[in-house]
Design a protein around this motif. Structure first.
Motif, PDB file in Angstrom:
ATOM      1  N   CYS A   1      46.970  44.283  84.197  1.00  0.00           N
ATOM      2  CA  CYS A   1      47.532  44.884  85.409  1.00  0.00           C
ATOM      3  C   CYS A   1      47.634  43.889  86.559  1.00  0.00           C
ATOM      4  O   CYS A   1      48.349  44.146  87.545  1.00  0.00           O
ATOM      5  CB  CYS A   1      46.701  46.093  85.833  1.00  0.00           C
ATOM      6  SG  CYS A   1      46.590  47.382  84.563  1.00  0.00           S
TER       7      CYS A   1
ATOM      8  N   LYS B   1      53.523  44.555  89.305  1.00  0.00           N
ATOM      9  CA  LYS B   1      53.839  44.965  90.675  1.00  0.00           C
ATOM     10  C   LYS B   1      54.306  46.416  90.666  1.00  0.00           C
ATOM     11  O   LYS B   1      54.608  46.983  89.614  1.00  0.00           O
ATOM     12  CB  LYS B   1      54.922  44.056  91.265  1.00  0.00           C
ATOM     13  CG  LYS B   1      54.496  42.592  91.364  1.00  0.00           C
ATOM     14  CD  LYS B   1      55.597  41.734  91.964  1.00  0.00           C
ATOM     15  CE  LYS B   1      55.151  40.273  92.069  1.00  0.00           C
ATOM     16  NZ  LYS B   1      56.209  39.413  92.644  1.00  0.00           N
ATOM     17  N   ARG B   2      54.398  47.006  91.841  1.00  0.00           N
ATOM     18  CA  ARG B   2      54.775  48.408  91.939  1.00  0.00           C
ATOM     19  C   ARG B   2      56.166  48.657  91.349  1.00  0.00           C
ATOM     20  O   ARG B   2      57.106  47.884  91.583  1.00  0.00           O
ATOM     21  CB  ARG B   2      54.748  48.854  93.406  1.00  0.00           C
ATOM     22  CG  ARG B   2      54.886  50.367  93.583  1.00  0.00           C
ATOM     23  CD  ARG B   2      54.927  50.723  95.063  1.00  0.00           C
ATOM     24  NE  ARG B   2      53.664  50.403  95.715  1.00  0.00           N
ATOM     25  CZ  ARG B   2      52.622  51.219  95.768  1.00  0.00           C
ATOM     26  NH1 ARG B   2      52.689  52.399  95.159  1.00  0.00           N
ATOM     27  NH2 ARG B   2      51.527  50.869  96.394  1.00  0.00           N
TER      28      ARG B   2
ATOM     29  N   LYS C   1      52.807  50.734  87.887  1.00  0.00           N
ATOM     30  CA  LYS C   1      53.029  49.291  87.980  1.00  0.00           C
ATOM     31  C   LYS C   1      54.004  48.871  86.890  1.00  0.00           C
ATOM     32  O   LYS C   1      53.971  49.389  85.772  1.00  0.00           O
ATOM     33  CB  LYS C   1      51.716  48.533  87.828  1.00  0.00           C
ATOM     34  CG  LYS C   1      50.676  48.848  88.901  1.00  0.00           C
ATOM     35  CD  LYS C   1      51.144  48.390  90.269  1.00  0.00           C
ATOM     36  CE  LYS C   1      50.094  48.637  91.339  1.00  0.00           C
ATOM     37  NZ  LYS C   1      48.928  47.762  91.188  1.00  0.00           N
TER      38      LYS C   1
END
Length: 413
Positions: free
Chosen positions: A331, A335-336, A365
């Motif tokens: 993770c 990124k979002r 993510k």
């Protein structure tokens, strides 16, 4: 300490053992603490196995193995095992049995003089949660357990109730009350776990198959290992052989069906079982990401004899399990994900409003994944024929991934 010397006879051993335990209390405590420190180091708390374990039936046709880890007493180890996702034990008597068996092992070691591990007198030493392990009365244990439960610290709450239940000469009324409270906490913990699972916790599925997700790979699940484990467990827990294991068998089957299907995996991970059921029902209510169109050019001889070509495919993928478990190593590179665009009214005055588009940020993510896709060029293909690779387009949370569609173009002879 005396075990490090040769033991000529049982009588000699008995005398040495008796002499050891007749040492002054202060010296004895220092020696035992030194031996315990040899078993567990500063970084071993909650990680290293001290060599003591107990096994008992779990109530669902399987067995549970409880291991004492550094920093555990019998109650803490039993509570941890009971609330582990793979076990989900809500039978208080089973949990108490585990604690008693572990306590018997510790007592046996102490009585034989072979003690190599001592449970700490202080729990969570050095942290704001530091507290004594042993309390004077069952009521004190019970009140501390209730405080833990209010904070949803169920392992600590169950452990304190087990410590109260392990006290000698406990009367029946007090035992029944402590047991009822512990069962209530076990059920609340299970309900909390089930709620998280409804949101799409893939670790629940790996646990059902007794597998570990090491948290390093973004998209790849070892399908060969998955299939092997499913076959092994489905035989072991099949209701025809193990009538009590019906629920366990169903969870194993459901876990395999989801993890073996990449589309179901991303839907479950981002929206839980509801999205999987909608997909299985035809997926009419679910959105799809756009298909990706690519082209491969081959010679006439390639479509005459057949061949294969590799093409690159770069796409956005949802990072598996990163919403609920952002601590996983994979993770850190994610990124979002893109947010969801929605229309909303914004009032200009008491009589007029305008519509505006706003983005709802995603909790998931995402990252980019690039790989080579093998395209099979079959004999007799014509220019313009299309080859479909389902689910290989970019991913978005709660959406069915689109397809990679490859058009075959044949060069003129």
């Amino acid at each position: 300490l005396y075990r490090q010397r040769p033991l000529a006879t049982n009588s000699t051993a008995s005398h040495m053992r008796a002499a050891f335990w007749r040492l002054p209390l202060g010296v004895l405590c220092q020696l035992l603490a030194a031996r315990a420190a040899g078993v567990c180091g500063p970084g071993d708390l909650g990680k290293k196995h001290v060599g003591l374990s107990a096994r008992t039936a779990s109530g669902d046709g399987g067995e549970v193995t409880a291991q004492l880890l550094c920093g555990d007493d019998a109650a803490q180890a039993a509570a941890r095992v009971a609330l582990n996702r793979r076990n989900q034990i809500v039978d208080g008597e089973v949990v108490l049995k585990i604690a008693k068996e572990l306590q018997a092992l510790l007592t046996s070691e102490a009585e034989s003089g072979n003690l190599g591990y001592l449970p700490p007198e202080t729990l969570d030493a050095g942290s704001p949660r530091q507290r004594p392990r042993q309390l004077k009365t069952g009521g004190l244990y019970s009140r501390r357990a209730v405080d833990h439960a209010k904070k949803e610290e169920f392992p600590d709450a169950v452990a304190d109730l087990l410590r109260a239940l392990l006290r000698p000469n406990l009367d029946a009324t007090a035992r029944d009350k402590l047991m009822a409270t512990m069962v209530d906490f076990l059920k609340k913990a299970d309900k909390k776990r089930a709620k998280v699972a409804q949101d799409g916790d893939l670790s629940e599925l790996f646990d059902a198959l007794e597998m570990d997700d090491d948290g390093t790979k973004i998209t790849d699940i070892d399908m060969a290992a998955l299939k092997k484990k499913y076959r092994e467990l489905s035989v072991k827990y099949h209701p025809d052989k193990n009538p009590e294991a019906g629920p366990r068998f169903n969870s194993i089957r459901d876990a395999y069906e989801i993890l073996s299907d990449p589309t179901k995996t991303v839907l479950y991970d981002t929206g839980g079982m509801d999205l999987v059921r909608k997909h299985e029902g035809g997926g009419g209510d679910l959105s799809r990401t756009e298909n990706v169109e690519k082209q491969v050019t081959v010679d006439l001889k390639d479509v005459y004899v057949g061949t294969a070509r590799n093409i690159g495919n770069s796409r956005r993928v949802v990072c598996r399990s990163c919403r609920l478990h952002p601590e996983l190593p994979r993770c850190q590179q994610c990124k979002r994900c893109p947010g969801v665009m929605q229309q909303r009214q914004r009032w200009l005055n008491d009589h007029q409003y305008t519509m505006e588009t706003m983005e709802i940020p995603s909790d998931e993510k995402c990252t980019q994944d690039s790989q080579q896709i093998s395209i099979s060029i079959e004999k007799g293909m014509l220019s313009g024929d299309r080859i479909n690779h389902p689910g290989m387009a970019s991913q978005l949370p709660k959406q069915i991934p689109g397809d990679l569609v490859v058009s075959v173009m044949v060069r003129p002879h």
